[in-house]
Each structure stands twice: as structure tokens, then as C-alpha cells.
Scaffold this motif. Structure first.
Motif, PDB file in Angstrom:
ATOM      1  N   ASP A   1      -3.433   0.008  -8.614  1.00  0.00           N
ATOM      2  CA  ASP A   1      -2.992  -0.551  -7.340  1.00  0.00           C
ATOM      3  C   ASP A   1      -1.476  -0.478  -7.235  1.00  0.00           C
ATOM      4  O   ASP A   1      -0.762  -0.601  -8.226  1.00  0.00           O
ATOM      5  CB  ASP A   1      -3.414  -2.011  -7.217  1.00  0.00           C
ATOM      6  CG  ASP A   1      -4.924  -2.165  -7.126  1.00  0.00           C
ATOM      7  OD1 ASP A   1      -5.588  -1.229  -6.672  1.00  0.00           O
ATOM      8  OD2 ASP A   1      -5.413  -3.252  -7.499  1.00  0.00           O
ATOM      9  N   THR A   2      -0.990  -0.315  -6.024  1.00  0.00           N
ATOM     10  CA  THR A   2       0.446  -0.264  -5.791  1.00  0.00           C
ATOM     11  C   THR A   2       1.113  -1.556  -6.240  1.00  0.00           C
ATOM     12  O   THR A   2       2.169  -1.535  -6.869  1.00  0.00           O
ATOM     13  CB  THR A   2       0.730  -0.021  -4.303  1.00  0.00           C
ATOM     14  OG1 THR A   2       0.021   1.136  -3.880  1.00  0.00           O
ATOM     15  CG2 THR A   2       2.207   0.154  -4.043  1.00  0.00           C
TER      16      THR A   2
ATOM     17  N   THR B   1       0.852  -1.191   0.000  1.00  0.00           N
ATOM     18  CA  THR B   1       0.000   0.000   0.000  1.00  0.00           C
ATOM     19  C   THR B   1       0.884   1.236   0.000  1.00  0.00           C
ATOM     20  O   THR B   1       2.078   1.166   0.288  1.00  0.00           O
ATOM     21  CB  THR B   1      -0.915   0.047   1.241  1.00  0.00           C
ATOM     22  OG1 THR B   1      -0.107   0.051   2.405  1.00  0.00           O
ATOM     23  CG2 THR B   1      -1.864  -1.136   1.267  1.00  0.00           C
ATOM     24  N   ASP B   2       0.291   2.359  -0.331  1.00  0.00           N
ATOM     25  CA  ASP B   2       0.998   3.635  -0.240  1.00  0.00           C
ATOM     26  C   ASP B   2       0.008   4.701   0.191  1.00  0.00           C
ATOM     27  O   ASP B   2      -1.141   4.406   0.493  1.00  0.00           O
ATOM     28  CB  ASP B   2       1.693   3.988  -1.559  1.00  0.00           C
ATOM     29  CG  ASP B   2       0.743   4.109  -2.727  1.00  0.00           C
ATOM     30  OD1 ASP B   2      -0.476   4.003  -2.527  1.00  0.00           O
ATOM     31  OD2 ASP B   2       1.213   4.319  -3.849  1.00  0.00           O
TER      32      ASP B   2
END
Length: 65
Positions: A36-37, A27-28
Motif C-alpha cells: 500500500d502507498t 493512493t498512487d
């Protein structure tokens, strides 16, 4: 190098290291990201594996098939 070497390498990474599980957990701090990351990191990793030096080089490769 054999024709299906890259396919075998990706399959090996999935089976031995379960890399897709780890990439899906990434995640970021972006709010409502378009991509999506894990997807972005996967594409960068694949580019590294096939030795693409930059996104500009990737763009040229796509334009030239």
C-alpha cells in the motif's frame, strides 16, 4: 536521548495529528501494488525520523542488526 523517545514521538503523531488516517487515504497510479502507498510512505517517514540517509544504509543496518 531517552530509550523510548521514538515510541513517544510516534504515539504523539498518532494522537495529535491523526497521521495514520491521512496515510491510509494516500493512493498512487500503480496497478495491483504489492504494498500500500500508505505503508511505503510510513516507512520512509520513519526512516527520516531516525535519520537514515538512504535505503542502502537501511539495508546495511538490517544486516548488522
Amino acid at each position: 536521548m531517552r530509550k523510548n523517545y521514538f515510541t513517544k514521538l510516534v504515539r504523539y503523531m498518532k494522537n495529535v495529528y491523526h497521521i495514520e488516517n491521512g496515510l491510509n487515504k494516500l493512493t498512487d497510479g500503480r496497478i495491483k501494488p504489492t504494498y500500500d502507498t500508505g505503508m511505503v510512505v510510513t516507512l520512509v517517514l520513519m526512516g527520516f525520523l531516525i535519520r537514515i540517509k538512504s535505503f542502502n544504509e537501511l539495508n546495511l543496518m538490517i544486516k548488522n542488526n
